[in-house]
Design a protein around this motif. Sequence first.
Motif, PDB file in Angstrom:
ATOM      1  N   GLY A   1       0.821  -1.213   0.000  1.00 55.52           N
ATOM      2  CA  GLY A   1       0.000   0.000   0.000  1.00 55.52           C
ATOM      3  C   GLY A   1       0.849   1.254   0.000  1.00 55.52           C
ATOM      4  N   VAL A   2       1.892   1.278   0.832  1.00 50.81           N
ATOM      5  CA  VAL A   2       2.806   2.427   0.869  1.00 50.81           C
ATOM      6  C   VAL A   2       3.492   2.590  -0.478  1.00 50.81           C
ATOM      7  CG1 VAL A   2       4.987   3.248   1.873  1.00 50.81           C
ATOM      8  CG2 VAL A   2       3.173   2.394   3.360  1.00 50.81           C
ATOM      9  N   ASP A   3       3.889   1.477  -1.082  1.00 46.56           N
ATOM     10  CA  ASP A   3       4.548   1.525  -2.391  1.00 46.56           C
ATOM     11  C   ASP A   3       3.613   2.089  -3.460  1.00 46.56           C
ATOM     12  OD1 ASP A   3       6.656   1.209  -4.137  1.00 46.56           O
ATOM     13  OD2 ASP A   3       6.307  -0.926  -4.470  1.00 46.56           O
ATOM     14  N   ILE A   4       2.359   1.682  -3.435  1.00 43.38           N
ATOM     15  CA  ILE A   4       1.388   2.179  -4.416  1.00 43.38           C
ATOM     16  C   ILE A   4       1.127   3.673  -4.216  1.00 43.38           C
ATOM     17  CG2 ILE A   4      -1.051   2.054  -5.092  1.00 43.38           C
ATOM     18  CD1 ILE A   4      -0.797  -1.021  -4.570  1.00 43.38           C
ATOM     19  N   ILE A   5       0.959   4.100  -2.966  1.00 47.35           N
ATOM     20  CA  ILE A   5       0.737   5.529  -2.693  1.00 47.35           C
ATOM     21  C   ILE A   5       1.945   6.347  -3.122  1.00 47.35           C
ATOM     22  CG2 ILE A   5       0.455   7.227  -0.842  1.00 47.35           C
ATOM     23  CD1 ILE A   5      -1.287   5.057   0.577  1.00 47.35           C
ATOM     24  N   HIS A   6       3.147   5.837  -2.816  1.00 50.49           N
ATOM     25  CA  HIS A   6       4.370   6.528  -3.234  1.00 50.49           C
ATOM     26  C   HIS A   6       4.429   6.676  -4.750  1.00 50.49           C
ATOM     27  CE1 HIS A   6       8.528   5.972  -4.776  1.00 50.49           C
ATOM     28  NE2 HIS A   6       8.706   7.059  -4.085  1.00 50.49           N
ATOM     29  N   THR A   7       4.066   5.603  -5.467  1.00 52.43           N
ATOM     30  CA  THR A   7       4.073   5.640  -6.925  1.00 52.43           C
ATOM     31  C   THR A   7       3.081   6.673  -7.457  1.00 52.43           C
ATOM     32  OG1 THR A   7       4.788   3.353  -7.080  1.00 52.43           O
ATOM     33  CG2 THR A   7       3.697   4.273  -9.011  1.00 52.43           C
ATOM     34  N   LEU A   8       1.904   6.739  -6.867  1.00 51.55           N
ATOM     35  CA  LEU A   8       0.917   7.743  -7.286  1.00 51.55           C
ATOM     36  C   LEU A   8       1.447   9.158  -7.088  1.00 51.55           C
ATOM     37  CD1 LEU A   8      -2.393   6.176  -5.934  1.00 51.55           C
ATOM     38  CD2 LEU A   8      -1.714   6.442  -8.322  1.00 51.55           C
ATOM     39  N   ILE A   9       2.081   9.402  -5.960  1.00 49.58           N
ATOM     40  CA  ILE A   9       2.623  10.738  -5.680  1.00 49.58           C
ATOM     41  C   ILE A   9       3.710  11.102  -6.686  1.00 49.58           C
ATOM     42  CG2 ILE A   9       3.959  12.087  -4.002  1.00 49.58           C
ATOM     43  CD1 ILE A   9       2.362  10.562  -1.810  1.00 49.58           C
ATOM     44  N   VAL A  10       4.631  10.174  -6.938  1.00 42.94           N
ATOM     45  CA  VAL A  10       5.716  10.440  -7.895  1.00 42.94           C
ATOM     46  C   VAL A  10       5.155  10.664  -9.296  1.00 42.94           C
ATOM     47  CG1 VAL A  10       7.735   9.433  -9.039  1.00 42.94           C
ATOM     48  CG2 VAL A  10       7.496   9.273  -6.566  1.00 42.94           C
ATOM     49  N   THR A  11       4.163   9.869  -9.689  1.00 46.03           N
ATOM     50  CA  THR A  11       3.566  10.034 -11.017  1.00 46.03           C
ATOM     51  C   THR A  11       2.896  11.394 -11.145  1.00 46.03           C
ATOM     52  OG1 THR A  11       3.229   7.641 -11.171  1.00 46.03           O
ATOM     53  CG2 THR A  11       1.969   9.025 -12.692  1.00 46.03           C
ATOM     54  N   ILE A  12       2.194  11.828 -10.118  1.00 45.69           N
ATOM     55  CA  ILE A  12       1.572  13.156 -10.141  1.00 45.69           C
ATOM     56  C   ILE A  12       2.636  14.244 -10.211  1.00 45.69           C
ATOM     57  CG2 ILE A  12       0.239  14.806  -8.760  1.00 45.69           C
ATOM     58  CD1 ILE A  12      -1.426  12.334  -7.803  1.00 45.69           C
ATOM     59  N   MET A  13       3.713  14.094  -9.437  1.00 43.99           N
ATOM     60  CA  MET A  13       4.797  15.084  -9.487  1.00 43.99           C
ATOM     61  C   MET A  13       5.418  15.153 -10.882  1.00 43.99           C
ATOM     62  SD  MET A  13       6.596  14.478  -5.785  1.00 43.99           S
ATOM     63  CE  MET A  13       7.888  15.695  -6.022  1.00 43.99           C
ATOM     64  N   LEU A  14       5.561  13.996 -11.534  1.00 43.77           N
ATOM     65  CA  LEU A  14       6.066  13.985 -12.908  1.00 43.77           C
ATOM     66  C   LEU A  14       5.093  14.687 -13.848  1.00 43.77           C
ATOM     67  CD1 LEU A  14       7.548  10.397 -13.224  1.00 43.77           C
ATOM     68  CD2 LEU A  14       8.765  12.510 -13.736  1.00 43.77           C
ATOM     69  N   LEU A  15       3.803  14.371 -13.706  1.00 45.51           N
ATOM     70  CA  LEU A  15       2.793  14.957 -14.589  1.00 45.51           C
ATOM     71  C   LEU A  15       2.740  16.478 -14.499  1.00 45.51           C
ATOM     72  CD1 LEU A  15      -0.113  12.397 -14.181  1.00 45.51           C
ATOM     73  CD2 LEU A  15       1.147  12.888 -16.281  1.00 45.51           C
ATOM     74  N   ILE A  16       2.914  17.026 -13.301  1.00 46.15           N
ATOM     75  CA  ILE A  16       2.824  18.484 -13.144  1.00 46.15           C
ATOM     76  C   ILE A  16       4.173  19.181 -13.312  1.00 46.15           C
ATOM     77  CG2 ILE A  16       0.739  18.350 -11.741  1.00 46.15           C
ATOM     78  CD1 ILE A  16       2.445  18.904  -9.273  1.00 46.15           C
ATOM     79  N   GLY A  17       5.218  18.409 -13.572  1.00 49.04           N
ATOM     80  CA  GLY A  17       6.512  18.997 -13.900  1.00 49.04           C
ATOM     81  C   GLY A  17       7.307  19.524 -12.726  1.00 49.04           C
ATOM     82  N   VAL A  18       7.265  18.825 -11.579  1.00 45.45           N
ATOM     83  CA  VAL A  18       8.050  19.261 -10.429  1.00 45.45           C
ATOM     84  C   VAL A  18       9.036  18.197  -9.938  1.00 45.45           C
ATOM     85  CG1 VAL A  18       6.317  20.916  -9.621  1.00 45.45           C
ATOM     86  CG2 VAL A  18       6.284  18.583  -8.743  1.00 45.45           C
ATOM     87  N   TYR A  19       9.012  17.013 -10.531  1.00 44.39           N
ATOM     88  CA  TYR A  19       9.895  15.935 -10.080  1.00 44.39           C
ATOM     89  C   TYR A  19      11.297  16.155 -10.645  1.00 44.39           C
ATOM     90  CZ  TYR A  19      11.295  11.357  -8.449  1.00 44.39           C
ATOM     91  OH  TYR A  19      11.927  10.340  -7.780  1.00 44.39           O
ATOM     92  N   LYS A  20      12.308  15.869  -9.818  1.00 44.80           N
ATOM     93  CA  LYS A  20      13.699  16.071 -10.233  1.00 44.80           C
ATOM     94  C   LYS A  20      14.382  14.728 -10.482  1.00 44.80           C
ATOM     95  CE  LYS A  20      14.187  20.447  -7.875  1.00 44.80           C
ATOM     96  NZ  LYS A  20      14.942  21.233  -6.912  1.00 44.80           N
TER      97      LYS A  20
END
Length: 99
Positions: free
Chosen positions: A60-79
């Motif tokens: 569950g933690v892994d899935i939530i983490h993946t969702l957060i990272v994917t959203i950060m990528l989509l909005i252009g803030v992930y490094k």
Amino acid sequence: MKSDKNYICAVCLSGIFGVWGIHHFYLGCWMHGLLDLGMTLLGIALLLTGNPAIAIPILGVDIIHTLIVTIMLLIGVYKDGNGKIVSYPGQVLNQNPQP
């Protein structure tokens, strides 16, 4: 600074193989990728050995983490691993950040 990594490739890897951490390896975040991969493998191993009470929260933690990272990528803030933003096509980055 803008990353030289392909935005679409990073988003697709995160969306399809996110829980395995493949996108982190592509972006040069090796430790993050190993952590993601390790959590997935541990969760699966625990499920297969009959320990769902431990496996499900880990996955569950892994899935939530993946969702957060994917959203950060989509909005252009992930490094990426070099600290550069993986920007979406047409994204304007501030070239002179304020201290």
